[in-house]
Design a protein around this motif. Sequence first.
Motif, PDB file in Angstrom:
ATOM      1  N   LYS A   1       0.831  -1.205   0.000  1.00  0.00           N
ATOM      2  CA  LYS A   1       0.000   0.000   0.000  1.00  0.00           C
ATOM      3  C   LYS A   1       0.865   1.255   0.000  1.00  0.00           C
ATOM      4  CE  LYS A   1      -3.120   2.551   3.075  1.00  0.00           C
ATOM      5  NZ  LYS A   1      -3.810   2.528   4.386  1.00  0.00           N
ATOM      6  N   GLU A   2       1.880   1.257   0.864  1.00  0.00           N
ATOM      7  CA  GLU A   2       2.768   2.416   0.927  1.00  0.00           C
ATOM      8  C   GLU A   2       3.506   2.620  -0.393  1.00  0.00           C
ATOM      9  OE1 GLU A   2       3.035   4.612   3.293  1.00  0.00           O
ATOM     10  OE2 GLU A   2       1.516   3.594   4.504  1.00  0.00           O
ATOM     11  N   THR A   3       3.911   1.501  -1.016  1.00  0.00           N
ATOM     12  CA  THR A   3       4.599   1.609  -2.303  1.00  0.00           C
ATOM     13  C   THR A   3       3.683   2.196  -3.367  1.00  0.00           C
ATOM     14  OG1 THR A   3       5.970  -0.317  -1.743  1.00  0.00           O
ATOM     15  CG2 THR A   3       5.833   0.311  -4.070  1.00  0.00           C
ATOM     16  N   ALA A   4       2.425   1.728  -3.398  1.00  0.00           N
ATOM     17  CA  ALA A   4       1.481   2.264  -4.381  1.00  0.00           C
ATOM     18  C   ALA A   4       1.216   3.750  -4.147  1.00  0.00           C
ATOM     19  CB  ALA A   4       0.168   1.470  -4.315  1.00  0.00           C
ATOM     20  N   ILE A   5       1.085   4.131  -2.878  1.00  0.00           N
ATOM     21  CA  ILE A   5       0.857   5.553  -2.569  1.00  0.00           C
ATOM     22  C   ILE A   5       2.059   6.391  -2.987  1.00  0.00           C
ATOM     23  CG2 ILE A   5       0.579   7.189  -0.667  1.00  0.00           C
ATOM     24  CD1 ILE A   5      -1.091   5.082   0.769  1.00  0.00           C
ATOM     25  N   ASN A   6       3.248   5.875  -2.708  1.00  0.00           N
ATOM     26  CA  ASN A   6       4.453   6.626  -3.088  1.00  0.00           C
ATOM     27  C   ASN A   6       4.575   6.754  -4.605  1.00  0.00           C
ATOM     28  OD1 ASN A   6       5.187   6.924  -0.397  1.00  0.00           O
ATOM     29  ND2 ASN A   6       6.422   5.057  -0.378  1.00  0.00           N
ATOM     30  N   ASN A   7       4.247   5.672  -5.328  1.00  0.00           N
ATOM     31  CA  ASN A   7       4.295   5.738  -6.788  1.00  0.00           C
ATOM     32  C   ASN A   7       3.278   6.737  -7.321  1.00  0.00           C
ATOM     33  OD1 ASN A   7       6.330   3.827  -6.899  1.00  0.00           O
ATOM     34  ND2 ASN A   7       4.920   2.111  -7.139  1.00  0.00           N
ATOM     35  N   ALA A   8       2.077   6.743  -6.718  1.00  0.00           N
ATOM     36  CA  ALA A   8       1.045   7.693  -7.152  1.00  0.00           C
ATOM     37  C   ALA A   8       1.486   9.134  -6.897  1.00  0.00           C
ATOM     38  CB  ALA A   8      -0.270   7.398  -6.439  1.00  0.00           C
ATOM     39  N   LYS A   9       2.085   9.347  -5.736  1.00  0.00           N
ATOM     40  CA  LYS A   9       2.571  10.699  -5.430  1.00  0.00           C
ATOM     41  C   LYS A   9       3.697  11.107  -6.375  1.00  0.00           C
ATOM     42  CE  LYS A   9       1.324  10.752  -0.524  1.00  0.00           C
ATOM     43  NZ  LYS A   9       1.843  10.819   0.868  1.00  0.00           N
ATOM     44  N   LYS A  10       4.553  10.140  -6.727  1.00  0.00           N
ATOM     45  CA  LYS A  10       5.629  10.441  -7.678  1.00  0.00           C
ATOM     46  C   LYS A  10       5.050  10.811  -9.034  1.00  0.00           C
ATOM     47  CE  LYS A  10       9.648   8.347  -9.905  1.00  0.00           C
ATOM     48  NZ  LYS A  10      10.462   7.118 -10.053  1.00  0.00           N
ATOM     49  N   TYR A  11       4.046  10.014  -9.500  1.00  0.00           N
ATOM     50  CA  TYR A  11       3.410  10.321 -10.785  1.00  0.00           C
ATOM     51  C   TYR A  11       2.731  11.683 -10.736  1.00  0.00           C
ATOM     52  CZ  TYR A  11       0.259   9.906 -14.782  1.00  0.00           C
ATOM     53  OH  TYR A  11      -0.422  10.127 -15.958  1.00  0.00           O
ATOM     54  N   GLN A  12       2.093  11.976  -9.599  1.00  0.00           N
ATOM     55  CA  GLN A  12       1.437  13.276  -9.453  1.00  0.00           C
ATOM     56  C   GLN A  12       2.460  14.408  -9.512  1.00  0.00           C
ATOM     57  OE1 GLN A  12      -0.342  13.827  -5.635  1.00  0.00           O
ATOM     58  NE2 GLN A  12      -1.327  15.738  -6.149  1.00  0.00           N
ATOM     59  N   SER A  13       3.588  14.217  -8.826  1.00  0.00           N
ATOM     60  CA  SER A  13       4.599  15.270  -8.822  1.00  0.00           C
ATOM     61  C   SER A  13       5.230  15.463 -10.196  1.00  0.00           C
ATOM     62  CB  SER A  13       5.683  14.926  -7.799  1.00  0.00           C
ATOM     63  OG  SER A  13       6.341  13.719  -8.146  1.00  0.00           O
ATOM     64  N   GLU A  14       5.239  14.389 -11.013  1.00  0.00           N
ATOM     65  CA  GLU A  14       5.793  14.516 -12.361  1.00  0.00           C
ATOM     66  C   GLU A  14       4.792  15.107 -13.342  1.00  0.00           C
ATOM     67  OE1 GLU A  14       7.000  10.610 -13.362  1.00  0.00           O
ATOM     68  OE2 GLU A  14       8.852  10.664 -12.158  1.00  0.00           O
ATOM     69  N   GLU A  15       3.535  14.684 -13.266  1.00  0.00           N
ATOM     70  CA  GLU A  15       2.540  15.093 -14.254  1.00  0.00           C
ATOM     71  C   GLU A  15       1.887  16.425 -13.927  1.00  0.00           C
ATOM     72  OE1 GLU A  15       1.946  13.631 -17.098  1.00  0.00           O
ATOM     73  OE2 GLU A  15       3.491  12.151 -16.657  1.00  0.00           O
ATOM     74  N   LEU A  16       1.749  16.756 -12.675  1.00  0.00           N
ATOM     75  CA  LEU A  16       1.077  17.996 -12.312  1.00  0.00           C
ATOM     76  C   LEU A  16       1.795  19.227 -12.861  1.00  0.00           C
ATOM     77  CD1 LEU A  16      -1.321  19.150 -10.807  1.00  0.00           C
ATOM     78  CD2 LEU A  16       0.058  19.202  -8.726  1.00  0.00           C
ATOM     79  N   PRO A  17       3.122  19.317 -12.765  1.00  0.00           N
ATOM     80  CA  PRO A  17       3.769  20.483 -13.381  1.00  0.00           C
ATOM     81  C   PRO A  17       3.554  20.559 -14.887  1.00  0.00           C
ATOM     82  CG  PRO A  17       5.254  19.407 -11.825  1.00  0.00           C
ATOM     83  CD  PRO A  17       4.074  18.509 -11.985  1.00  0.00           C
ATOM     84  N   LYS A  18       3.548  19.382 -15.568  1.00  0.00           N
ATOM     85  CA  LYS A  18       3.283  19.393 -17.012  1.00  0.00           C
ATOM     86  C   LYS A  18       1.890  19.931 -17.303  1.00  0.00           C
ATOM     87  CE  LYS A  18       6.241  15.376 -17.944  1.00  0.00           C
ATOM     88  NZ  LYS A  18       6.268  14.002 -18.487  1.00  0.00           N
ATOM     89  N   ALA A  19       0.913  19.449 -16.554  1.00  0.00           N
ATOM     90  CA  ALA A  19      -0.465  19.914 -16.769  1.00  0.00           C
ATOM     91  C   ALA A  19      -0.588  21.405 -16.475  1.00  0.00           C
ATOM     92  CB  ALA A  19      -1.425  19.113 -15.900  1.00  0.00           C
TER      93      ALA A  19
END
Length: 336
Positions: free
Chosen positions: A229-247
């Motif tokens: 669960k922690e790994t999935a949350i961390n991956n989601a946060k990483k994806y968010q931190s990468e994609e949010l600036p692009k958006a």
Amino acid sequence: MLFVTVPVYVIDYYLMRMEKMMIKKKRKFDPKLILVGIIAVFVLLTVTGSFYSVKEQEQAILTMFGKVVRVDTAGLYFKVPFIQSVHHIDMTTHGVGIGYTIQDGQNITVEDEGIMITSDFNFVDIDFYLEYKVSDPVAAYYNCENPEVVMKNMALSCIRNTVVNYPVDDVITTAKGQIQAEVKEKLQGELTNKDIGLMVVNLSVQDAEPPTEEIVQAFKSVETAKQGKETAINNAKKYQSEELPKAEATADKIVQDAVAKKESRIAEAEGQVARFNEMYEQYKLQPYITKKRLFYETMEDILPELKVIITDGKTQEMLPLESFNSVEGGAKDGEN
């Protein structure tokens, strides 16, 4: 009861000397010689019993008729022989396991001590290591016959009263530090109230796990799921931190393009309005000439794209001007 230690070799020396003297006098009984021996032994015992030494890591309680006279630290001291007694107290730090014992270098679980119940009515096997030392030599010697046993029972009581306030997941994972801090504080308070002469140096959780192998495996599965669960949350946060600036950058570009287009259209409209106003001013000065000029300019823009047909308005036949132009163009080409 008073015990005085006399070296064996001293007694043997005087006995041998007396034996030799008796042999020399052909075994004749001499009361004076025996009296001298007794006096010598008494003097020797008196001298050796008048002094005592205290080591660095201990303290000594000097008593007379059961009453404490003083407490001595490291050094050499004098006492009244046969009347005053000395009791040596070890002041070094000692350790004891709670929930386990050490035999031949191996930890042996003591289930009666280590099994605790938690707030969610589960069982957990938790082990502690308690470090303690004597804080008051007089209290440790007189106030309790076996202060170490009393302290261990107090520690067990404090541990059970603390662990019962936590769910089993917290006891095994995140709450170990908080539990050992609370137990240490409670135990020190109990030792102070009971005044048995001991103090807590340190208390640490050695291990905490379910009491059976099946439950251990179940908890391991739960821990694995939590880690997933922690790994999935961390991956989601990483994806968010990468994609949010692009958006956000894309959104900013769209807004900037819209603002630029808006400003361009406004500037263009304002230019057209200014041109129209300028033309209108000229029109007011010379309306007829301005109309004709506008008409000619408009025809220049329209006629090149139109097909011209000549008719008198009465006949049914219409002559396209384009065919005459093509014929004329062909004749000119033939002449050339």
